[in-house]
Design a protein around this motif. Structure first.
Motif, short mmCIF file in Angstrom:
data_model
loop_
_atom_site.label_atom_id
_atom_site.label_comp_id
_atom_site.label_asym_id
_atom_site.label_seq_id
_atom_site.Cartn_x
_atom_site.Cartn_y
_atom_site.Cartn_z
N ARG A 240 44.16 38.43 44.46
CA ARG A 240 43.01 38.37 45.37
C ARG A 240 41.75 38.91 44.71
O ARG A 240 40.66 38.36 44.89
CB ARG A 240 43.34 39.14 46.65
N ASP A 241 41.88 39.96 43.94
CA ASP A 241 40.72 40.56 43.30
C ASP A 241 40.09 39.66 42.25
O ASP A 241 38.90 39.81 41.92
CB ASP A 241 41.10 41.90 42.67
N THR A 242 40.86 38.75 41.69
CA THR A 242 40.33 37.83 40.66
C THR A 242 40.21 36.41 41.16
O THR A 242 39.87 35.51 40.40
CB THR A 242 41.25 37.85 39.42
N PHE A 243 40.51 36.18 42.46
CA PHE A 243 40.47 34.86 43.07
C PHE A 243 41.24 33.84 42.23
O PHE A 243 40.78 32.73 41.98
CB PHE A 243 39.03 34.39 43.28
N GLY A 244 42.45 34.22 41.84
CA GLY A 244 43.34 33.27 41.21
C GLY A 244 43.16 33.08 39.73
O GLY A 244 43.77 32.18 39.14
N ALA A 245 42.33 33.89 39.07
CA ALA A 245 42.17 33.75 37.61
C ALA A 245 43.51 34.05 36.94
O ALA A 245 44.28 34.89 37.41
CB ALA A 245 41.11 34.72 37.10
N PRO A 246 43.82 33.37 35.85
CA PRO A 246 45.10 33.57 35.18
C PRO A 246 45.29 35.01 34.73
O PRO A 246 44.33 35.71 34.37
CB PRO A 246 45.02 32.64 33.96
N ASP A 247 46.54 35.47 34.76
CA ASP A 247 46.87 36.81 34.30
C ASP A 247 47.05 36.75 32.78
O ASP A 247 48.12 36.43 32.28
CB ASP A 247 48.17 37.27 34.98
N THR A 248 46.01 37.08 32.04
CA THR A 248 46.04 36.94 30.58
C THR A 248 46.99 37.95 29.93
O THR A 248 47.44 37.74 28.80
CB THR A 248 44.63 37.13 29.99
#
Length: 259
Positions: A240-248
């Motif tokens: 939620r904090d990254t609005f779905g950005a990939p977990d690098t």
């Protein structure tokens, strides 16, 4: 701002949602919407309810910022219960509900539209569940009422949207019209329904709900359990904090990923 009701014509109740800027409802907003729809259905003078929204889009789901401000799980539990009540209120409304969908219909909007008896949409309307990009799960129960099973799964897993025209092709949207014609088109359908005998239309609604192959309440409640599990595990907050950005941090090194 909030939830309001009006009676544009005899036999029709208009329930309007207005939570700027994008109609992402706070916890109390979901309960207010549920109360308004239930009250409209109980009124013997009403034969049909039109559910509409002011502003840019029909509904953007829950107010994520409200949950982010809550250090515990109070807002999450409230949103879960509020959505559950609002969706059920639309489905169980004693008279048919026509959803007038303009612009975006996302997350909780799918729960509302998917439980309506009929949908009239504007030609700029899009429908989808970006839940996986928001650290949540749910409303697949209702999306499955709008599109075929495999399309529902693909839309759910990718967080992509479907257009009003696509849903019309699947038979779940009654009519697609230009945005400025949406209120008239929804009222036109509601007017046709409202001409029916009030007692008979209520019996018809109860009968159709009674033969529904899916227990909507139980199915959605089952989904909500996984939303809460995602929050307890911490994955919901991270996504939620990254609005779905990939977990690098979990991605393989470039040289290892190359063939």
């Amino acid at each position: 701002m909030g939830v309001s009701t009006s009676s544009p014509e005899k036999g029709i109740c208009h329930v309007t949602v207005d939570f700027p800027p994008v109609n992402a409802l706070p916890v109390q907003g979901w309960y207010d919407l549920a109360d308004a729809v239930r009250a409209a259905g109980r009124d013997p003078e009403n034969h049909c309810v039109v559910l509409a929204a002011e502003g840019r889009g029909f509904n953007a789901g829950v107010d994520i910022k409200e949950m982010q401000r809550d250090p515990g799980h109070t807002a999450l539990i409230g949103a879960n219960r509020g959505c559950y009540e609002a969706f059920a209120a639309v489905y169980e409304c004693e008279v048919p509900v026509v959803a007038a969908v303009g612009g975006f219909c996302l997350g909780g909007g799918i729960g509302l539209a998917g439980n309506a008896d009929a949908i009239v949409a504007s030609d700029d309307a899009v429908f989808g569940l970006p839940e996986l990009d928001r650290g949540a799960l749910g409303a697949a129960t209702h999306l499955a009422r709008l599109v075929p099973q495999h399309l529902m799964r693909a839309l759910y897993y990718t967080s992509r949207t479907a257009t009003a025209q696509e849903l019309h092709a699947h038979g779940s949207v009654w009519k697609v019209v230009p945005r400025d014609e949406l209120p008239h088109a929804a009222l036109e359908l509601a007017r046709e329904i409202a001409r029916k005998d009030g007692t008979l239309i209520r019996l018809a609604k109860a009968a159709i709900n009674g033969i529904d192959p899916v227990d909507i309440r139980r199915s959605y409640r089952f989904e909500q359990g996984f939303t809460f599990e995602a929050n307890l595990s911490g994955v919901a907050d991270r996504v939620r904090d990254t609005f779905g950005a990939p977990d690098t941090s979990r991605a393989p090194a470039t040289e290892e990923a190359s063939p």
